[in-house]
Design a protein around this motif. Structure first.
Motif, PDB file in Angstrom:
ATOM      1  N   LEU A 105       0.733  -1.163   0.072  1.00 14.14           N
ATOM      2  CA  LEU A 105       0.005   0.059  -0.033  1.00 14.14           C
ATOM      3  C   LEU A 105       0.956   1.314   0.103  1.00 14.14           C
ATOM      4  CD1 LEU A 105      -2.677  -0.961   2.798  1.00 14.14           C
ATOM      5  CD2 LEU A 105      -2.753  -1.477   0.133  1.00 14.14           C
ATOM      6  N   ILE A 106       0.748   2.085  -0.969  1.00 14.70           N
ATOM      7  CA  ILE A 106       1.260   3.315  -1.107  1.00 14.70           C
ATOM      8  C   ILE A 106       0.317   4.708  -0.786  1.00 14.70           C
ATOM      9  CG2 ILE A 106       2.662   4.929  -2.647  1.00 14.70           C
ATOM     10  CD1 ILE A 106       3.732   2.554  -4.077  1.00 14.70           C
ATOM     11  N   HIS A 107       0.825   5.573   0.034  1.00 11.57           N
ATOM     12  CA  HIS A 107      -0.012   6.810   0.102  1.00 11.57           C
ATOM     13  C   HIS A 107       0.615   8.213  -0.196  1.00 11.57           C
ATOM     14  CE1 HIS A 107      -1.342   3.468   3.110  1.00 11.57           C
ATOM     15  NE2 HIS A 107      -2.575   4.202   3.216  1.00 11.57           N
ATOM     16  N   GLN A 108      -0.496   8.947  -0.486  1.00 12.30           N
ATOM     17  CA  GLN A 108      -0.005  10.357  -0.907  1.00 12.30           C
ATOM     18  C   GLN A 108       0.717  11.020   0.496  1.00 12.30           C
ATOM     19  OE1 GLN A 108      -2.897  12.489  -2.971  1.00 12.30           O
ATOM     20  NE2 GLN A 108      -3.967  10.562  -3.656  1.00 12.30           N
ATOM     21  N   ARG A 109       1.458  12.171   0.166  1.00 12.29           N
ATOM     22  CA  ARG A 109       2.115  12.910   1.138  1.00 12.29           C
ATOM     23  C   ARG A 109       0.987  13.211   2.238  1.00 12.29           C
ATOM     24  NH1 ARG A 109       4.772  14.731  -3.524  1.00 12.29           N
ATOM     25  NH2 ARG A 109       6.911  14.161  -3.441  1.00 12.29           N
ATOM     26  N   ASN A 110      -0.037  13.491   1.954  1.00 12.48           N
ATOM     27  CA  ASN A 110      -1.040  13.773   2.973  1.00 12.48           C
ATOM     28  C   ASN A 110      -1.622  12.574   3.779  1.00 12.48           C
ATOM     29  OD1 ASN A 110      -2.833  12.957   1.130  1.00 12.48           O
ATOM     30  ND2 ASN A 110      -4.128  14.791   0.730  1.00 12.48           N
ATOM     31  N   GLY A 111      -1.376  11.265   3.516  1.00 12.56           N
ATOM     32  CA  GLY A 111      -1.710  10.428   4.073  1.00 12.56           C
ATOM     33  C   GLY A 111      -2.867   9.679   3.455  1.00 12.56           C
ATOM     34  N   ARG A 171      12.378   2.597  -3.441  1.00 11.77           N
ATOM     35  CA  ARG A 171      10.966   2.984  -4.076  1.00 11.77           C
ATOM     36  C   ARG A 171      11.025   2.757  -5.711  1.00 11.77           C
ATOM     37  NH1 ARG A 171       9.310   6.809  -0.766  1.00 11.77           N
ATOM     38  NH2 ARG A 171       7.941   8.163  -2.241  1.00 11.77           N
ATOM     39  N   VAL A 172      11.142   1.169  -5.608  1.00  8.34           N
ATOM     40  CA  VAL A 172      10.776   0.889  -6.800  1.00  8.34           C
ATOM     41  C   VAL A 172       9.569  -0.122  -6.932  1.00  8.34           C
ATOM     42  CG1 VAL A 172      11.873  -0.974  -8.668  1.00  8.34           C
ATOM     43  CG2 VAL A 172      13.242   0.364  -7.448  1.00  8.34           C
ATOM     44  N   VAL A 173       8.768   0.135  -7.791  1.00 10.67           N
ATOM     45  CA  VAL A 173       7.403  -0.769  -7.762  1.00 10.67           C
ATOM     46  C   VAL A 173       7.502  -1.768  -9.192  1.00 10.67           C
ATOM     47  CG1 VAL A 173       4.965  -0.368  -8.352  1.00 10.67           C
ATOM     48  CG2 VAL A 173       6.061   0.798  -6.616  1.00 10.67           C
ATOM     49  N   LEU A 174       7.060  -2.792  -9.137  1.00  8.70           N
ATOM     50  CA  LEU A 174       6.755  -3.867  -9.939  1.00  8.70           C
ATOM     51  C   LEU A 174       5.179  -3.992 -10.268  1.00  8.70           C
ATOM     52  CD1 LEU A 174       9.302  -6.652  -9.488  1.00  8.70           C
ATOM     53  CD2 LEU A 174       9.529  -4.720 -11.204  1.00  8.70           C
ATOM     54  N   HIS A 234       1.135   9.466 -10.642  1.00  8.75           N
ATOM     55  CA  HIS A 234       0.962   9.988  -9.351  1.00  8.75           C
ATOM     56  C   HIS A 234       2.282   9.122  -8.662  1.00  8.75           C
ATOM     57  CE1 HIS A 234      -2.494  12.240  -9.786  1.00  8.75           C
ATOM     58  NE2 HIS A 234      -3.251  11.116  -9.883  1.00  8.75           N
ATOM     59  N   LEU A 235       2.479   7.901  -8.901  1.00 10.84           N
ATOM     60  CA  LEU A 235       3.562   7.219  -8.247  1.00 10.84           C
ATOM     61  C   LEU A 235       4.881   7.880  -8.459  1.00 10.84           C
ATOM     62  CD1 LEU A 235       2.406   3.626  -8.476  1.00 10.84           C
ATOM     63  CD2 LEU A 235       2.404   4.824  -6.434  1.00 10.84           C
ATOM     64  N   GLU A 236       5.350   8.248  -9.826  1.00 15.86           N
ATOM     65  CA  GLU A 236       6.550   8.574 -10.220  1.00 15.86           C
ATOM     66  C   GLU A 236       6.567  10.230  -9.683  1.00 15.86           C
ATOM     67  OE1 GLU A 236       6.337   8.235 -14.356  1.00 15.86           O
ATOM     68  OE2 GLU A 236       6.913   6.332 -14.549  1.00 15.86           O
ATOM     69  N   ASP A 237       5.486  10.832  -9.505  1.00 13.88           N
ATOM     70  CA  ASP A 237       5.377  12.490  -8.885  1.00 13.88           C
ATOM     71  C   ASP A 237       6.042  11.994  -7.480  1.00 13.88           C
ATOM     72  OD1 ASP A 237       4.538  13.490 -10.988  1.00 13.88           O
ATOM     73  OD2 ASP A 237       2.536  13.801 -10.486  1.00 13.88           O
ATOM     74  N   ARG A 288       9.839   4.576  -8.955  1.00 14.12           N
ATOM     75  CA  ARG A 288      10.110   4.025 -10.147  1.00 14.12           C
ATOM     76  C   ARG A 288       9.251   2.985 -10.637  1.00 14.12           C
ATOM     77  NH1 ARG A 288      14.663   4.666 -13.684  1.00 14.12           N
ATOM     78  NH2 ARG A 288      13.952   3.685 -15.525  1.00 14.12           N
ATOM     79  N   VAL A 289       8.287   2.769 -11.348  1.00 10.44           N
ATOM     80  CA  VAL A 289       7.353   1.716 -11.722  1.00 10.44           C
ATOM     81  C   VAL A 289       7.909   0.877 -13.021  1.00 10.44           C
ATOM     82  CG1 VAL A 289       5.199   1.377 -12.644  1.00 10.44           C
ATOM     83  CG2 VAL A 289       5.675   3.429 -11.058  1.00 10.44           C
ATOM     84  N   VAL A 290       7.982  -0.139 -12.633  1.00 12.62           N
ATOM     85  CA  VAL A 290       8.386  -1.273 -13.755  1.00 12.62           C
ATOM     86  C   VAL A 290       7.248  -2.265 -14.143  1.00 12.62           C
ATOM     87  CG1 VAL A 290      10.131  -2.993 -14.421  1.00 12.62           C
ATOM     88  CG2 VAL A 290      10.853  -1.227 -13.074  1.00 12.62           C
TER      89      VAL A 290
END
Length: 226
Positions: A146-152, A166-169, A192-195, A199-201
């Protein structure tokens, strides 16, 4: 194999091609011999009733298949059986049945597969990808992370992640390609993830068939200096 099919479990293509009815009896009884029937005699004997049919338990079925399918298929089946979404058994129950029959056929493979089974794998393709990564000597990824934005606020649940790098598959099945809504959603989520610095693979079935380029790229990403 018949028991696994009745449970709805994933089987490799070669196993699905076996159209025989597999019938087991306890040790000491005579195995069934008939056309289109594969008879088996089992020293371990654990059964349930499914829609009125006597069926080996999920744990017994998994152990029986240890002598019939490869390690990766056995891990995929185990992942499916203990999945947090629809668990039919637990890793502890699988470990217990392995301990109960130390000398039976396929037990070494069952022990090796048992150590690789995870509760958060959601498909055989994800299992296969994880095993390729681990077998290549790379760190094991976290599953359905689970990944959250900076505001939670919640942003995404990704197939696999290496949070410290910080690598996602993300495994891209056919649904991601042919469904326009899913395709647009995936593009927005990736941006959004790259922002956020991830790094999205994206991984496809072709990468599982010929994994060397993917594994080389992943190795570079996991060892890169910030």
């Amino acid at each position: 194999m018949t028991a696994a099919e009745l449970l709805g479990a994933p089987l490799p293509a070669g196993a699905r091609d076996d159209q025989r009815l597999h019938v087991s009896v306890p040790a000491g009884e005579r195995a069934v011999q008939a056309a289109s029937v594969a008879g088996h005699t089992l020293s371990a004997w654990n059964t349930i009733s499914l829609r009125g049919l006597p069926l080996t338990t999920p744990e017994q079925t998994w152990l029986d298949l240890a002598g019939m399918v490869g390690r990766d298929a056995l891990v995929s089946l185990g992942d499916w059986l203990v999945s947090y979404r629809h668990p039919l058994t637990t890793p502890d129950a699988l470990a217990e049945i392995v301990r109960s029959v130390p000398g039976r056929r396929g037990i070494a493979k069952a022990r090796a597969a048992l150590a690789l089974i995870r509760t958060r794998s959601e498909s055989p393709a994800e299992t296969r990808l994880r095993l390729l990564i681990v077998d290549a000597g790379l760190p094991e990824p976290e599953l359905n992370y689970l990944i959250h934005q900076r505001n939670g606020a919640f942003l995404a649940r990704v197939d696999m992640a290496f949070p410290d790098r910080r690598v996602v598959l993300e495994y891209e099945g056919d649904g991601h390609r042919v469904d326009r809504h899913v395709w647009f959603r995936d593009i927005r989520r990736r941006e959004h993830l790259e922002d956020l610095g991830w790094r999205v693979v994206r991984v496809t079935a072709a990468d599982l068939h010929s994994p060397r380029p993917l594994l080389s790229r992943l190795s570079r990403l996991l060892t890169r200096r910030e």
